[in-house]
Design an enzyme around this catalytic site. Structure first.
Site, mmCIF file in Angstrom:
data_model
loop_
_atom_site.group_PDB
_atom_site.id
_atom_site.type_symbol
_atom_site.label_atom_id
_atom_site.label_comp_id
_atom_site.label_asym_id
_atom_site.label_seq_id
_atom_site.Cartn_x
_atom_site.Cartn_y
_atom_site.Cartn_z
ATOM 1 N N HIS A 75 0.848 -1.201 0.000
ATOM 2 C CA HIS A 75 0.000 0.000 0.000
ATOM 3 C C HIS A 75 0.879 1.245 0.000
ATOM 4 O O HIS A 75 1.768 1.377 0.832
ATOM 5 C CB HIS A 75 -0.900 0.018 1.236
ATOM 6 C CG HIS A 75 -2.069 -0.916 1.129
ATOM 7 N ND1 HIS A 75 -3.251 -0.703 1.776
ATOM 8 C CD2 HIS A 75 -2.228 -2.057 0.422
ATOM 9 C CE1 HIS A 75 -4.097 -1.684 1.479
ATOM 10 N NE2 HIS A 75 -3.491 -2.518 0.667
ATOM 11 N N TYR A 204 -8.828 5.563 8.089
ATOM 12 C CA TYR A 204 -8.906 5.910 9.512
ATOM 13 C C TYR A 204 -9.918 7.053 9.617
ATOM 14 O O TYR A 204 -9.719 8.099 8.981
ATOM 15 C CB TYR A 204 -7.554 6.409 10.021
ATOM 16 C CG TYR A 204 -6.491 5.319 10.161
ATOM 17 C CD1 TYR A 204 -6.289 4.673 11.378
ATOM 18 C CD2 TYR A 204 -5.686 4.963 9.084
ATOM 19 C CE1 TYR A 204 -5.304 3.698 11.523
ATOM 20 C CE2 TYR A 204 -4.702 3.976 9.212
ATOM 21 C CZ TYR A 204 -4.523 3.348 10.440
ATOM 22 O OH TYR A 204 -3.553 2.380 10.573
ATOM 23 N N PRO A 296 -3.379 0.418 19.043
ATOM 24 C CA PRO A 296 -3.252 -0.079 17.666
ATOM 25 C C PRO A 296 -3.331 0.990 16.570
ATOM 26 O O PRO A 296 -3.009 0.700 15.418
ATOM 27 C CB PRO A 296 -4.420 -1.065 17.531
ATOM 28 C CG PRO A 296 -5.400 -0.636 18.562
ATOM 29 C CD PRO A 296 -4.610 -0.045 19.686
ATOM 30 N N LYS A 300 1.647 -0.157 15.059
ATOM 31 C CA LYS A 300 3.086 -0.241 15.354
ATOM 32 C C LYS A 300 3.492 -1.455 16.198
ATOM 33 O O LYS A 300 4.679 -1.754 16.328
ATOM 34 C CB LYS A 300 3.544 1.044 16.075
ATOM 35 C CG LYS A 300 3.574 2.254 15.157
ATOM 36 C CD LYS A 300 4.671 2.139 14.126
ATOM 37 C CE LYS A 300 4.513 3.067 12.960
ATOM 38 N NZ LYS A 300 4.575 2.465 11.657
ATOM 39 N N TYR A 388 4.487 6.408 9.711
ATOM 40 C CA TYR A 388 3.606 5.283 9.365
ATOM 41 C C TYR A 388 4.372 4.199 8.615
ATOM 42 O O TYR A 388 4.216 3.011 8.901
ATOM 43 C CB TYR A 388 2.400 5.772 8.544
ATOM 44 C CG TYR A 388 1.276 4.766 8.534
ATOM 45 C CD1 TYR A 388 0.237 4.834 9.473
ATOM 46 C CD2 TYR A 388 1.252 3.717 7.613
ATOM 47 C CE1 TYR A 388 -0.782 3.891 9.498
ATOM 48 C CE2 TYR A 388 0.240 2.768 7.630
ATOM 49 C CZ TYR A 388 -0.774 2.869 8.572
ATOM 50 O OH TYR A 388 -1.775 1.919 8.582
HETATM 51 C C1 PHB Z 1 -5.705 -4.257 11.145
HETATM 52 O O1 PHB Z 1 -5.741 -4.511 9.920
HETATM 53 O O2 PHB Z 1 -6.098 -5.074 11.996
HETATM 54 C C2 PHB Z 1 -5.183 -2.934 11.568
HETATM 55 C C3 PHB Z 1 -4.687 -2.070 10.613
HETATM 56 C C4 PHB Z 1 -4.220 -0.835 10.996
HETATM 57 C C5 PHB Z 1 -4.227 -0.476 12.319
HETATM 58 C C6 PHB Z 1 -4.691 -1.352 13.285
HETATM 59 C C7 PHB Z 1 -5.174 -2.580 12.911
HETATM 60 O O3 PHB Z 1 -3.775 0.752 12.673
#
Ligand code: PHB
Ligand code: APR
Length: 393
Positions: A75, A204, A296, A300, A388
């Site tokens: 990505h 997000y 989460p 990270k 990121y």
């Molecule tokens: C996930 O795909 O479970 C996931 C992805 C990004 C995050 C947290 C969890 O920031």
């Protein structure tokens, strides 16, 4: 009691312990992994799935990346939304071509187990009552119970890779150990569903009713989250309620495109920031969740475990191959520098995107101001993207 011997005893067969075991074995360093659960149990845990390039490189080095390269998705950006106001963070453009690989942690753990099996690595599952002994001597050991018998494993070093609830961290004496933590006043309700993801990239989303995240595992498997109160229970969230709530929190176009379906996994996780200092004491070295937890937001957790294992594997290889203890001596400080930067980023993203029960109107305006700044400033976007995709090791 049976007595055996190895060079490095590794406590915990999660991603940290398995990756360390694999890297050491490739460098002809004998090691044994002691895991308290069954393999099926470890592989039933659903965790995040965003891998920094540093982790992918380490998996290449460990010869466990074949399936990841075939099935993982690279990505080069993600979306951040404030209500209906969305912004794409173009990682590739902002970081000189870098990106992340989307591949589930569960799959990665499965690949590591298979690689350990192929190399004939020793992993003791259902090792109970693991206890670390004589860590301040040249001959530490680990005792454990397995199949009704007590065993002693003598070693030169112990790697504490046994997660947040493990036993290793508490072996650093209280007089030396300092712990820093923040518990957030909400959790994430996560759903895995056999549906096509709503978008090519992660979304997000921050709204006045709380945070939501659209993620994925593959083109047919989606992972979604909504922020929820800490005392909510799974039974409060039948699938229909989850999908309605998710739709109300993501941008309208995504809500229209969302394909819903039966959940195949649903769980609530609390959010916490935690760091233990130091990360080593005498012959004990902590890595991964045993030493630190991040919320989460920003994905990270696994990546931070990987940078610990990078530093620790090199230090141990240097010790066994060249007889130098410099890397081992520097491990805790080196790992902690990167840990605190990832803690800062995860805390920042969590604060930016969630609704905090105690927030005042002023706090909400601050979040909005931060988002407006992010939207208007390439420099701010570059800082987000740089973190990121992962800071260098
Ligand atoms: C996930 O795909 O479970 C996931 C992805 C990004 C995050 C947290 C969890 O920031
Ligand atoms: N004895 C032996 N094994 C133990 C003990 C113990 N006393 N306590 C815990 N374990 C095992 C757990 O069963 C688990 O399999 O240690 C393992 C630790 O694995 P993880 O919790 O996955 O931690 P880690 O390997 O550091 O991986 C970090 O996983 O937890 C996520 O968010 C985290 O993504 C990050 C990554």
């Amino acid at each position: 009691m049976t007595i055996s011997e190895t060079q490095v005893a590794i406590i915990g067969g999660g991603p940290s312990g398995l990756l360390l075991s694999q890297l050491l074995h490739l460098n002809e360093i004998d090691n044994v992994v002691l895991e308290q659960r069954t393999r099926d149990y470890v592989l039933s845990r659903i965790r995040a799935g965003v891998l920094e390039q540093g982790l992918v490189d380490l998996l290449d080095e460990a010869n466990v990346s074949q399936r990841l390269h075939a099935e993982g998705e690279v990505h080069s950006g993600c979306e951040i939304a404030f209500n209906d106001d969305a912004l794409r963070i173009d990682f590739a453009e902002l970081t000189g071509g870098k990106g992340v690989t989307v591949y589930g942690q569960t799959e990665l753990t499965r690949d590591l187990y298979e690689a350990r099996d192929e190399m004939g690595g020793t992993i003791v599952h259902e090792a109970n009552n693991v206890q670390l002994q004589d860590l301040d001597s040249d001959q530490p050991s680990v005792t454990y119970e397995h199949s009704g018998a007590t065993h002693q494993l003598k070693c030169q070093f112990v790697a504490g890779c046994d997660g947040f609830h493990g036993v290793s961290r508490s072996c650093i004496p209280n007089s030396v150990r300092r712990e820093y933590s923040r518990v957030y006043p909400f959790g994430w309700l996560g759903v895995l569903s056999q549906t096509p993801p709503v978008a090519e990239e992660l979304i997000y989303a921050a709204t006045s009713s709380g945070f939501a995240l659209c993620s994925l595992r593959s083109r047919t498997l989606s992972r979604y989250y909504v922020q929820c109160p800490l005392d909510d229970d799974i039974s409060d969230w039948p699938d229909d309620r989850f999908w309605e709530e998710l739709k109300s929190r993501i941008p309208a176009a995504a809500a229209r495109a969302l394909v819903t379906g039966a959940s195949i996994e649903k769980s609530i996780a609390p959010l916490r920031s935690f760091v233990c200092e130091p990360m080593s004491w005498k012959r004990l070295f902590l890595a991964g969740d045993a030493a630190h937890i991040v919320p989460p937001t920003g994905a990270k957790g696994l990546n931070l475990a990987a940078s610990d294992i990078y530093y620790l594997s090199r230090a141990l290889i240097d010790y066994f191959n060249n007889g130098t203890e410099t890397g081992l001596g520097a491990y805790s400080d080196k790992a902690l520098d990167r840990v605190w930067m990832a803690e800062r980023f995860s805390w920042w993203m969590t604060n930016l995107l969630h609704r905090f029960p105690e927030h005042s109107g002023f706090d909400e305006k601050m979040q909005r101001g931060e988002f407006t700044y992010l939207k208007s400033s390439q420099t701010a976007q570059a800082a987000l993207a740089e973190n990121y995709v992962g800071l260098p090791y």
